[in-house]
Design an enzyme around this catalytic site. Structure first.
Site, mmCIF file in Angstrom:
data_model
loop_
_atom_site.group_PDB
_atom_site.id
_atom_site.type_symbol
_atom_site.label_atom_id
_atom_site.label_comp_id
_atom_site.label_asym_id
_atom_site.label_seq_id
_atom_site.Cartn_x
_atom_site.Cartn_y
_atom_site.Cartn_z
ATOM 1 N N TRP A 182 9.943 4.415 -7.252
ATOM 2 C CA TRP A 182 10.022 3.180 -8.044
ATOM 3 C C TRP A 182 10.882 3.467 -9.287
ATOM 4 O O TRP A 182 10.642 4.471 -9.979
ATOM 5 C CB TRP A 182 8.607 2.763 -8.437
ATOM 6 C CG TRP A 182 8.519 1.533 -9.282
ATOM 7 C CD1 TRP A 182 9.150 0.335 -9.060
ATOM 8 C CD2 TRP A 182 7.743 1.372 -10.478
ATOM 9 N NE1 TRP A 182 8.805 -0.558 -10.047
ATOM 10 C CE2 TRP A 182 7.953 0.047 -10.927
ATOM 11 C CE3 TRP A 182 6.888 2.207 -11.214
ATOM 12 C CZ2 TRP A 182 7.334 -0.460 -12.072
ATOM 13 C CZ3 TRP A 182 6.269 1.706 -12.349
ATOM 14 C CH2 TRP A 182 6.493 0.384 -12.765
ATOM 15 N N ASP A 263 -0.117 7.319 -8.173
ATOM 16 C CA ASP A 263 0.211 5.953 -8.548
ATOM 17 C C ASP A 263 -0.302 5.059 -7.427
ATOM 18 O O ASP A 263 0.213 5.083 -6.312
ATOM 19 C CB ASP A 263 1.737 5.810 -8.710
ATOM 20 C CG ASP A 263 2.131 4.406 -9.147
ATOM 21 O OD1 ASP A 263 1.247 3.523 -9.196
ATOM 22 O OD2 ASP A 263 3.331 4.189 -9.428
ATOM 23 N N LYS A 299 -0.935 -6.549 -7.424
ATOM 24 C CA LYS A 299 -0.663 -7.001 -6.066
ATOM 25 C C LYS A 299 -1.945 -7.318 -5.301
ATOM 26 O O LYS A 299 -2.072 -8.370 -4.693
ATOM 27 C CB LYS A 299 0.149 -5.944 -5.308
ATOM 28 C CG LYS A 299 1.635 -6.082 -5.450
ATOM 29 C CD LYS A 299 2.184 -5.772 -6.827
ATOM 30 C CE LYS A 299 2.147 -4.312 -7.168
ATOM 31 N NZ LYS A 299 2.775 -4.002 -8.467
HETATM 32 N N1 PLA Z 1 3.924 1.648 -9.428
HETATM 33 C C1 PLA Z 1 4.649 1.252 -8.383
HETATM 34 C C2 PLA Z 1 4.917 2.220 -7.283
HETATM 35 C C3 PLA Z 1 5.135 -0.050 -8.320
HETATM 36 O O1 PLA Z 1 5.855 -0.424 -7.270
HETATM 37 C C4 PLA Z 1 4.864 -0.949 -9.370
HETATM 38 C C5 PLA Z 1 5.376 -2.354 -9.351
HETATM 39 C C6 PLA Z 1 4.074 -0.475 -10.436
HETATM 40 C C7 PLA Z 1 3.626 0.826 -10.427
HETATM 41 C C8 PLA Z 1 3.707 -1.303 -11.616
HETATM 42 O O2 PLA Z 1 3.062 -2.445 -11.371
HETATM 43 P P1 PLA Z 1 2.266 -3.235 -12.483
HETATM 44 O O3 PLA Z 1 2.591 -2.617 -13.806
HETATM 45 O O4 PLA Z 1 2.770 -4.618 -12.389
HETATM 46 O O5 PLA Z 1 0.854 -3.079 -12.113
HETATM 47 N N2 PLA Z 1 6.572 -2.581 -8.678
HETATM 48 C C9 PLA Z 1 7.119 -3.925 -8.475
HETATM 49 C C10 PLA Z 1 7.313 -4.675 -9.770
HETATM 50 C C11 PLA Z 1 6.165 -4.750 -7.637
HETATM 51 C C12 PLA Z 1 8.088 -3.980 -10.850
HETATM 52 O O6 PLA Z 1 9.127 -3.368 -10.595
HETATM 53 O O7 PLA Z 1 7.618 -4.063 -11.997
HETATM 54 C C13 PLA Z 1 8.436 -3.778 -7.692
HETATM 55 O O8 PLA Z 1 9.013 -4.802 -7.333
HETATM 56 O O9 PLA Z 1 8.842 -2.642 -7.419
#
Ligand code: PLA
Length: 453
Positions: A182, A263, A299
């Protein structure tokens, strides 16, 4: 009342008129934004430019949009009626609408109306129940009081608080993150003061796990290093180790004294089962060793904007856990003082009521199943079009995302010609797709693959 200020309620039509005038005004200025941007890029960070803008911030250069959230910004500006946002991982219904879970509506009625400050560590019930959710109701670590859990600002805030704590109190400052991962991980850990390195994870040739590379890289990591692990539904690849592979990873990490930092942003979304999706974490807790886990309810409860999450640190003894918690408070207090109460009380209401909990698991399974059926439909649609290449990874990968293998030129083409928005690494949020939009996406992929190298 000031004559220029919109009044609420009674005069809503004039409020609407003022708002649309404001929107038109903003749209007008955004249409010239690309010209402004190119102008800004030529402005150097010199004192002269500060004077020429007549601002003490005249030297500030425009930052690029976020690689994921910026996709939504671009999508919102597109007037096309067929546009499709498959960028951010946000669940949509078959009608393409955001979903408010039915159980949330019940919980809203029952949850507390108290608006007092929470303690620095958040809502006690929420913390206890969150630990139970991820580690299991019968977890020995919970029974032995060796876990400290603090409520944080969703998954991101939990990762950040954990990282700040580690940077201050842990003897190793290096964290290994999977390649790829991510996009926000690098920034979160670097800004917290950790040094970020990567370990092999994904093999583009097989579109699966590079398990050998992973074992080699973790095997040569310095003893004590921190290792970030996606508990399930790896983002962006949708590729998870099998339980046997997890067991090998666990043995290797424990033998080298590597510290696991999980995570868990998608518990329940990978398989539809909250317990199955927590297996990796539970294996590491069952061996009596220490670890960290960041949980998000964005989510799995659809609480994206409420920013509800938790950081748990599993320690060797209750005494250590107590001292760790006292230091977590020192991290949190100057950062945001204490977390918001609303979302956490909704979550606690659901987690502690058996009927609501069961209702939640049913709705969660329905979301996971809809995503799985989108995978099958997209795969079938590409097969029907005879799109060149092997697309079986679409049905093999799990969780919210498909890592398509499309390159950035193909992504740009799909956005320009088909108004389909996705991240430039070719990741598609399957949760944003519906039976109605699958054909449009399949047409776009087919055209991109056959027309763009
Ligand atoms: N960790 C991972 C692996 C994630 O994909 C995301 C969110 C988070 C943490 C953090 O989520 P939160 O802070 O909203 O609880 N990833 C998303 C959104 C869904 C983003 O980038 O913020 C994504 O589209 O990858």
């Amino acid at each position: 009342m000031h004559p220029q200020l919109p009044s609420l309620g009674a005069n809503s039509s004039s409020t609407d008129r003022r708002l649309s005038a404001l929107i038109r005004h903003l749209e007008g200025s955004s249409s010239s934004s690309s010209a402004m941007e190119s102008q800004n890029q030529t402005i150097s960070a010199s004192a002269t430019s500060a004077f020429s803008d007549n601002s003490v911030f005249g030297h500030v250069v425009r930052a690029p949009e976020d690689a994921i959230l910026g996709v939504t910004v671009a999508y919102n500006k597109d007037p096309s009626p067929v546009k499709l946002n498959l960028g951010v991982g946000a669940y949509r219904t078959e009608e393409g609408k955001p979903l408010v879970l039915t159980v949330l509506q019940f919980a809203l009625i029952c949850s507390s109306r108290v608006k007092e400050y929470l303690p620095i560590v958040g809502l006690a019930d929420f913390n206890k129940l969150s630990a139970k959710l991820i580690f299991g109701a019968d977890s020995p670590a919970i029974r032995e009081n060796r876990v400290t859990t603090v409520q944080c600002l969703s998954g991101t805030g939990s990762l950040r608080v954990g990282a700040e704590f580690l940077a201050k109190h842990y003897h190793q400052r290096t964290i290994y993150i999977p390649q790829p991962t991510w996009g926000n991980h690098v920034k979160i850990f670097t800004l917290a003061g950790l040094s970020v390195k990567t370990y092999s994870y994904y093999d583009p040739a097989t579109r699966g796990l590079n398990f050998q590379g992973l074992l080699e890289d973790l095997g040569s990591a310095p003893s004590g290093a921190i290792v970030l692990l996606h508990a399930c539904a790896h983002n962006p690849t949708g590729v998870d180790p099998t339980l046997q592979q997890w067991e090998q990873i666990r043995q290797l990490m424990r033998s080298k004294g590597l510290l696991p930092f999980f995570d868990s942003a998608y518990q329940g979304f990978a398989s539809g089962s909250l317990d199955a999706d927590a297996q990796s974490v539970r294996m590491f807790v069952a061996d009596g060793g220490e670890c960290l886990a960041a949980q998000s309810y964005a989510k799995n409860m659809g609480l994206y904007g409420e920013r509800v999450g938790a950081l748990s640190i599993v320690c060797k003894t209750a005494d250590v856990a107590g001292r760790v918690e006292s230091q977590l408070k020192l991290v949190i207090r100057p950062m945001y003082s204490n977390p918001p109460i609303h979302g956490a009380s909704i979550v606690a209401t659901i987690l502690k009521d058996r009927n609501m909990f069961n209702e939640w698991t049913i709705e969660l399974k329905a979301m996971a199943d809809r995503i799985i059926s989108m995978r099958q439909q997209l795969f079938d649609a590409l097969c029907a079009r005879g799109t060149p290449g092997d697309w079986s990874h679409i049905v093999k990968q799990i969780g919210m995302f498909t890592f398509t293998g499309l390159n950035s030129q193909q992504v740009t083409f799909m956005t320009k010609e088909y108004h389909i928005y996705l991240t430039s690494d070719g990741r598609i949020s399957m949760a944003g797709l519906s039976s109605k939009t699958v054909p449009h996406l399949a047409d776009a992929i087919h055209a991109a693959v056959t027309r763009v190298a």
